[in-house]
Write a protein that holds these residues in place. Sequence first.
Motif, PDB file in Angstrom:
ATOM      1  N   ARG A  81      41.013  45.089  31.380  1.00 16.58           N
ATOM      2  CA  ARG A  81      40.778  44.312  32.569  1.00 16.58           C
ATOM      3  C   ARG A  81      39.224  44.137  32.983  1.00 16.58           C
ATOM      4  N   THR A  84      37.773  41.119  31.156  1.00 17.62           N
ATOM      5  CA  THR A  84      38.192  39.770  31.574  1.00 17.62           C
ATOM      6  C   THR A  84      37.751  39.438  33.072  1.00 17.62           C
ATOM      7  N   PHE A  86      39.689  38.656  35.350  1.00 17.21           N
ATOM      8  CA  PHE A  86      40.735  39.535  36.202  1.00 17.21           C
ATOM      9  C   PHE A  86      39.712  40.742  37.017  1.00 17.21           C
ATOM     10  N   HIS A  94      42.899  44.353  42.850  1.00 14.38           N
ATOM     11  CA  HIS A  94      42.872  45.674  42.021  1.00 14.38           C
ATOM     12  C   HIS A  94      43.671  46.557  43.023  1.00 14.38           C
ATOM     13  N   TRP A 101      44.578  47.819  31.498  1.00 15.84           N
ATOM     14  CA  TRP A 101      44.561  46.563  30.649  1.00 15.84           C
ATOM     15  C   TRP A 101      45.366  45.437  31.149  1.00 15.84           C
ATOM     16  N   SER A 102      44.980  44.264  31.061  1.00 15.96           N
ATOM     17  CA  SER A 102      45.505  43.184  31.335  1.00 15.96           C
ATOM     18  C   SER A 102      46.180  42.315  30.468  1.00 15.96           C
ATOM     19  N   TRP A 104      47.746  38.691  30.040  1.00 22.36           N
ATOM     20  CA  TRP A 104      47.690  37.505  30.817  1.00 22.36           C
ATOM     21  C   TRP A 104      48.083  36.214  30.259  1.00 22.36           C
ATOM     22  N   GLU A 138      48.697  45.777  33.142  1.00 15.29           N
ATOM     23  CA  GLU A 138      49.058  44.976  34.250  1.00 15.29           C
ATOM     24  C   GLU A 138      49.190  43.714  33.580  1.00 15.29           C
ATOM     25  N   TYR A 140      50.174  39.380  35.245  1.00 14.98           N
ATOM     26  CA  TYR A 140      50.520  38.540  36.588  1.00 14.98           C
ATOM     27  C   TYR A 140      51.130  37.340  36.503  1.00 14.98           C
ATOM     28  N   LEU A 184      51.538  40.653  40.956  1.00 12.74           N
ATOM     29  CA  LEU A 184      50.620  41.847  40.083  1.00 12.74           C
ATOM     30  C   LEU A 184      51.697  42.984  39.795  1.00 12.74           C
ATOM     31  N   ARG A 186      52.844  46.077  36.881  1.00 17.32           N
ATOM     32  CA  ARG A 186      52.125  46.962  36.321  1.00 17.32           C
ATOM     33  C   ARG A 186      53.298  48.010  35.660  1.00 17.32           C
TER      34      ARG A 186
END
Length: 190
Positions: A81, A84, A86, A94, A101-102, A104, A138, A140, A184, A186
Amino acid sequence: MTIDVRPATDFEDVRAVLGPKSPGANVCWCLSYRIPSKLNKELRGPARGDYVAELCGADPPPGVLAYEGDEAVGWAAVAPRSDTAFARNRKIPHVDDLPVWSLWCVRVRPGHRKQGISHALIAGAVDFARARGAPAIEAYPLDNGDAKVDLTMAYAGLRKNFERAGFTCAAPTTSVLAGHPRILMRLDLR
């Protein structure tokens, strides 16, 4: 059908899934959340693909690809993340200070949809992040319930697909995409 998910190190395969039909087109190339807004606006046409080609040679590569045999049929963007947009996004909160890590973007090529490829991509992105030491990952996605989602805007993924992969809702967001709220979600990897 067997789907194999691998790190996105082959630019030509990434191009097959994300690239434009016309080389000069200004498509996303999955850069919008990866790079600063100013750079995203400056990169035009072939320069966008050139940037992604460099990412494919980096460690870690920019995501994972799903293969059916030798054909690349899907893509998922996954990165720390902190690397990025984000990391600075005011609409996506947050939850804590973990270096998460994201994940997306999940994209499946036309002609290959409704075959479970998005599920394989999510699982592959989770494995990719876990193998690189991520304590959590995570996403989104859209919280669309049973409502239809425009396929162009479904890149963020759908809540039910992430729940199926073991993700749980960690926080609401103020982000809305294609008329649907994003949440969000996770998954703890520790």
